[in-house]
Write a protein that holds these residues in place. Structure first.
Motif, PDB file in Angstrom:
ATOM      1  N   GLU A 171      -8.220   7.712   0.935  1.00 35.33           N
ATOM      2  CA  GLU A 171     -10.129   8.329   1.441  1.00 35.33           C
ATOM      3  C   GLU A 171     -10.109   6.847   0.016  1.00 35.33           C
ATOM      4  OE1 GLU A 171      -7.865  10.167   0.097  1.00 35.33           O
ATOM      5  OE2 GLU A 171      -7.814  11.823   1.622  1.00 35.33           O
ATOM      6  N   HIS A 172      -9.706   6.361  -0.852  1.00 40.30           N
ATOM      7  CA  HIS A 172     -10.807   5.139  -1.623  1.00 40.30           C
ATOM      8  C   HIS A 172     -11.298   3.888  -1.128  1.00 40.30           C
ATOM      9  CE1 HIS A 172      -9.553   7.641  -5.403  1.00 40.30           C
ATOM     10  NE2 HIS A 172     -10.369   7.816  -5.657  1.00 40.30           N
ATOM     11  N   MET A 173      -9.453   3.975  -0.014  1.00 37.79           N
ATOM     12  CA  MET A 173      -9.711   2.504   0.442  1.00 37.79           C
ATOM     13  C   MET A 173     -10.839   2.742   1.603  1.00 37.79           C
ATOM     14  SD  MET A 173      -5.047   1.774   1.066  1.00 37.79           S
ATOM     15  CE  MET A 173      -5.442   0.272   1.669  1.00 37.79           C
ATOM     16  N   ALA A 174     -10.679   3.538   2.276  1.00 43.31           N
ATOM     17  CA  ALA A 174     -12.094   4.016   3.468  1.00 43.31           C
ATOM     18  C   ALA A 174     -12.968   3.694   2.325  1.00 43.31           C
ATOM     19  CB  ALA A 174     -11.814   4.996   4.477  1.00 43.31           C
ATOM     20  N   LYS A 175     -13.162   4.252   1.732  1.00 42.16           N
ATOM     21  CA  LYS A 175     -14.738   4.643   0.613  1.00 42.16           C
ATOM     22  C   LYS A 175     -15.096   2.944   0.233  1.00 42.16           C
ATOM     23  CE  LYS A 175     -17.068   5.415  -3.532  1.00 42.16           C
ATOM     24  NZ  LYS A 175     -17.289   6.036  -4.785  1.00 42.16           N
ATOM     25  N   HIS A 218     -16.656  -3.552   0.839  1.00 38.86           N
ATOM     26  CA  HIS A 218     -16.255  -4.307   0.448  1.00 38.86           C
ATOM     27  C   HIS A 218     -14.536  -5.055   0.450  1.00 38.86           C
ATOM     28  CE1 HIS A 218     -18.399  -1.653  -2.252  1.00 38.86           C
ATOM     29  NE2 HIS A 218     -18.619  -2.318  -2.999  1.00 38.86           N
ATOM     30  N   ALA A 219     -13.980  -4.504   0.904  1.00 38.75           N
ATOM     31  CA  ALA A 219     -12.178  -5.582   1.206  1.00 38.75           C
ATOM     32  C   ALA A 219     -12.836  -5.668   3.195  1.00 38.75           C
ATOM     33  CB  ALA A 219     -11.568  -3.713   1.922  1.00 38.75           C
ATOM     34  N   PHE A 220     -13.768  -6.057   3.651  1.00 41.80           N
ATOM     35  CA  PHE A 220     -14.466  -7.024   4.668  1.00 41.80           C
ATOM     36  C   PHE A 220     -14.599  -8.130   4.270  1.00 41.80           C
ATOM     37  CE2 PHE A 220     -16.994  -8.603   7.751  1.00 41.80           C
ATOM     38  CZ  PHE A 220     -16.487  -8.236   8.536  1.00 41.80           C
ATOM     39  N   VAL A 221     -15.879  -8.013   3.393  1.00 43.01           N
ATOM     40  CA  VAL A 221     -15.279  -9.247   2.402  1.00 43.01           C
ATOM     41  C   VAL A 221     -14.919  -9.792   2.064  1.00 43.01           C
ATOM     42  CG1 VAL A 221     -16.894 -10.120   0.490  1.00 43.01           C
ATOM     43  CG2 VAL A 221     -18.417  -8.173   2.090  1.00 43.01           C
ATOM     44  N   SER A 234       0.677  -1.760   0.040  1.00 48.76           N
ATOM     45  CA  SER A 234      -0.309   0.249   0.415  1.00 48.76           C
ATOM     46  C   SER A 234       0.878   1.038  -0.135  1.00 48.76           C
ATOM     47  CB  SER A 234      -1.106   0.580   1.036  1.00 48.76           C
ATOM     48  OG  SER A 234      -1.990  -1.056   0.741  1.00 48.76           O
ATOM     49  N   TRP A 235       1.944   0.959   0.722  1.00 51.99           N
ATOM     50  CA  TRP A 235       2.900   2.134   0.945  1.00 51.99           C
ATOM     51  C   TRP A 235       3.325   2.312  -0.345  1.00 51.99           C
ATOM     52  CZ3 TRP A 235       8.751   1.230   2.561  1.00 51.99           C
ATOM     53  CH2 TRP A 235       9.190   3.023   3.076  1.00 51.99           C
ATOM     54  N   LEU A 236       4.161   1.485  -0.914  1.00 52.36           N
ATOM     55  CA  LEU A 236       4.358   1.916  -2.482  1.00 52.36           C
ATOM     56  C   LEU A 236       3.073   2.609  -3.498  1.00 52.36           C
ATOM     57  CD1 LEU A 236       6.696  -1.611  -2.703  1.00 52.36           C
ATOM     58  CD2 LEU A 236       7.746   0.768  -2.698  1.00 52.36           C
ATOM     59  N   LEU A 237       2.365   1.352  -3.697  1.00 49.26           N
ATOM     60  CA  LEU A 237       1.365   2.252  -4.139  1.00 49.26           C
ATOM     61  C   LEU A 237       0.899   3.746  -4.451  1.00 49.26           C
ATOM     62  CD1 LEU A 237      -1.244  -1.322  -4.643  1.00 49.26           C
ATOM     63  CD2 LEU A 237       0.189  -0.282  -6.363  1.00 49.26           C
ATOM     64  N   ALA A 238       0.516   4.097  -2.897  1.00 52.36           N
ATOM     65  CA  ALA A 238       0.354   6.045  -2.711  1.00 52.36           C
ATOM     66  C   ALA A 238       1.661   6.483  -3.203  1.00 52.36           C
ATOM     67  CB  ALA A 238       0.492   5.457  -0.479  1.00 52.36           C
ATOM     68  N   ALA A 239       2.760   5.749  -2.513  1.00 54.38           N
ATOM     69  CA  ALA A 239       4.316   7.221  -3.416  1.00 54.38           C
ATOM     70  C   ALA A 239       4.191   7.227  -4.960  1.00 54.38           C
ATOM     71  CB  ALA A 239       5.195   5.859  -2.822  1.00 54.38           C
ATOM     72  N   LEU A 288      -4.336  -4.512   9.368  1.00 47.92           N
ATOM     73  CA  LEU A 288      -3.347  -3.974   8.553  1.00 47.92           C
ATOM     74  C   LEU A 288      -4.145  -3.246   7.099  1.00 47.92           C
ATOM     75  CD1 LEU A 288      -1.539  -8.125   7.413  1.00 47.92           C
ATOM     76  CD2 LEU A 288      -0.230  -6.269   8.850  1.00 47.92           C
ATOM     77  N   TYR A 289      -4.662  -3.345   7.210  1.00 48.39           N
ATOM     78  CA  TYR A 289      -5.959  -3.311   5.937  1.00 48.39           C
ATOM     79  C   TYR A 289      -6.095  -1.261   6.750  1.00 48.39           C
ATOM     80  CZ  TYR A 289      -9.142  -1.405   2.629  1.00 48.39           C
ATOM     81  OH  TYR A 289     -10.228  -1.036   1.160  1.00 48.39           O
ATOM     82  N   GLU A 290      -6.932  -1.497   7.873  1.00 47.75           N
ATOM     83  CA  GLU A 290      -6.854  -0.024   8.807  1.00 47.75           C
ATOM     84  C   GLU A 290      -5.785   0.518   9.131  1.00 47.75           C
ATOM     85  OE1 GLU A 290      -9.714   1.473   9.690  1.00 47.75           O
ATOM     86  OE2 GLU A 290     -10.601  -0.519   8.622  1.00 47.75           O
ATOM     87  N   VAL A 291      -4.342  -0.488   8.926  1.00 47.77           N
ATOM     88  CA  VAL A 291      -2.891   0.335   9.392  1.00 47.77           C
ATOM     89  C   VAL A 291      -2.281   1.016   8.238  1.00 47.77           C
ATOM     90  CG1 VAL A 291      -0.596   0.395   9.381  1.00 47.77           C
ATOM     91  CG2 VAL A 291      -2.468  -1.213  11.404  1.00 47.77           C
ATOM     92  N   SER A 292      -2.888   0.278   6.350  1.00 49.21           N
ATOM     93  CA  SER A 292      -2.402   0.591   5.529  1.00 49.21           C
ATOM     94  C   SER A 292      -3.546   2.108   4.987  1.00 49.21           C
ATOM     95  CB  SER A 292      -3.330  -0.799   4.416  1.00 49.21           C
ATOM     96  OG  SER A 292      -2.319  -1.520   4.899  1.00 49.21           O
ATOM     97  N   ILE A 293      -4.909   2.071   5.867  1.00 45.95           N
ATOM     98  CA  ILE A 293      -5.387   2.980   4.753  1.00 45.95           C
ATOM     99  C   ILE A 293      -4.549   4.555   5.608  1.00 45.95           C
ATOM    100  CG2 ILE A 293      -6.711   4.735   5.280  1.00 45.95           C
ATOM    101  CD1 ILE A 293      -8.888   1.888   5.598  1.00 45.95           C
ATOM    102  N   GLY A 294      -3.970   4.712   6.996  1.00 46.54           N
ATOM    103  CA  GLY A 294      -3.170   5.389   7.836  1.00 46.54           C
ATOM    104  C   GLY A 294      -1.954   5.556   7.105  1.00 46.54           C
ATOM    105  N   ILE A 295      -1.391   4.958   6.873  1.00 41.31           N
ATOM    106  CA  ILE A 295      -0.160   4.899   6.123  1.00 41.31           C
ATOM    107  C   ILE A 295      -0.229   5.603   4.503  1.00 41.31           C
ATOM    108  CG2 ILE A 295       2.616   2.907   4.692  1.00 41.31           C
ATOM    109  CD1 ILE A 295       1.644   1.274   6.981  1.00 41.31           C
ATOM    110  N   VAL A 296      -0.983   4.901   3.905  1.00 41.60           N
ATOM    111  CA  VAL A 296      -1.131   5.851   2.346  1.00 41.60           C
ATOM    112  C   VAL A 296      -1.927   7.385   2.814  1.00 41.60           C
ATOM    113  CG1 VAL A 296      -3.199   5.857   0.851  1.00 41.60           C
ATOM    114  CG2 VAL A 296      -1.972   3.843   1.399  1.00 41.60           C
ATOM    115  N   ARG A 297      -2.231   7.816   3.577  1.00 38.19           N
ATOM    116  CA  ARG A 297      -3.113   8.865   3.498  1.00 38.19           C
ATOM    117  C   ARG A 297      -1.935   9.309   4.389  1.00 38.19           C
ATOM    118  NH1 ARG A 297      -8.381   8.130   7.217  1.00 38.19           N
ATOM    119  NH2 ARG A 297     -10.330   7.926   5.578  1.00 38.19           N
TER     120      ARG A 297
END
Length: 252
Positions: A199-203, A207-210, A187-192, A238-247
C-alpha cells in the motif's frame, strides 16, 4: 560443494575451508577468463555487435542504417581491453560455480528452512542480475550507442569513438542494470521483514516515477527522450512487479 565441517570445528578450521572455497572459485574464474581470452574473435563479435547496424535490435525496430567506427588511441589499449573483457566474461561464466561454492560454505550453519529461503533469495537475485544485463545488452546499450555514436552538432564534426570508451560503457551499464533489476528481490526481503507494505509503495507511485526518471538519466548519459524512456520503462515495470510481490508476501 564444500564438505560440511564437523561439529566442534575451530575458527581456523572454518577459515581454512573458506580459503579452499575461494581458491577453487578463483581457479574456475581464471580458467574461464583464459578460455574467453583465447576465443578473441568470438568474444568481440559479441561485444562489438551493438556497434553494427545489422544488430538484431536495430533490425527488429527498423533503425535506419548508420556507421560507427571505433578507434584505438594507446599502444597497449587494445591488449588491456582484451584482458579486462576476458576477465569480466570469465567471472560471469564462473559465477554459478562461485555462488555454489560460497553457499556450500555457509549452508552447514543454516537450518533446513533457512537453507530453502537462502536458495530462493540467491537464485532469484542471480536470475534477475542476468536478466538485467541481457536487457542492457539487447535494448538499452544498443540504443545509447546508436544515439551517441551518430549524434553531431554539425555535419562537419565527425565522431571518433575509442574502443576503451565503448567497452567501459558496456561493462558499467551492464553492472548498473544488473543491480537495478534486483529491485523485486530486495522488495521481497523488506516485505518479509515487515519493513515495507504494498500500500505504501502504491501510494508513492508518483514519487517513485520521478526517482526512476532520475536513475534512468544517470544510467544513460544522453538527452534523447526515446533512450530515457527505454531505460525508465523496464525499471517502472520492476517497481509495479515489486508492489505485487510485496502484497503477496505480506498476505502469506
Amino acid at each position: 560443494m564444500s564438505e560440511p565441517l564437523k561439529e566442534g570445528a575451530t575458527f581456523w578450521d572454518h577459515l581454512d575451508e573458506l580459503r579452499s572455497c575461494i581458491i577453487r572459485a578463483l581457479i574456475v574464474t581464471v580458467v574461464m577468463a583464459v578460455l574467453a581470452f583465447a576465443f578473441k574473435e568470438t568474444l568481440f563479435s559479441v561485444v562489438l555487435a551493438p556497434s553494427h547496424n545489422d544488430f538484431i535490435t536495430y533490425r527488429l525496430i527498423g533503425v535506419p542504417a548508420f556507421d560507427i567506427k571505433l578507434m584505438n588511441t594507446g599502444l597497449t589499449e587494445q591488449l588491456m581491453i582484451h584482458m579486462r573483457i576476458a576477465l569480466y566474461t570469465g567471472l560471469l561464466l564462473a559465477s554459478p560455480y562461485v555462488i555454489y561454492q560460497l553457499f556450500g560454505f555457509v549452508a552447514p550453519a543454516l537450518y533446513d528452512n533457512e537453507k530453502r529461503h537462502a536458495v530462493k533469495i540467491v537464485g532469484s537475485a542471480y536470475l534477475m542480475f542476468i536478466i538485467g544485463t541481457a536487457v542492457n545488452y539487447f535494448i538499452i546499450f544498443p540504443l545509447t550507442v546508436r544515439f551517441l555514436g551518430t549524434y553531431q552538432v554539425d555535419p562537419s564534426v565527425s565522431n571518433m569513438l575509442t574502443i576503451q570508451s565503448y567497452a567501459d560503457t558496456l561493462v558499467s551499464m551492464s553492472l548498473v542494470m544488473g543491480v537495478v533489476f534486483e529491485l523485486p528481490v530486495v522488495s521481497w526481503l523488506l516485505a518479509a521483514m515487515g519493513i515495507i507494505k504494498g500500500e505504501h509503495m502504491a501510494k508513492y507511485r508518483k514519487h517513485a516515477f520521478v526517482a526512476i526518471l532520475i536513475v534512468a538519466a544517470i544510467i544513460t548519459p544522453t538527452t534523447d527522450a526515446l533512450t530515457l524512456f527505454v531505460v525508465a520503462l523496464p525499471i517502472w515495470c520492476l517497481y509495479e512487479v515489486s508492489i505485487g510481490i510485496v502484497r503477496l508476501t505480506r498476505k502469506s
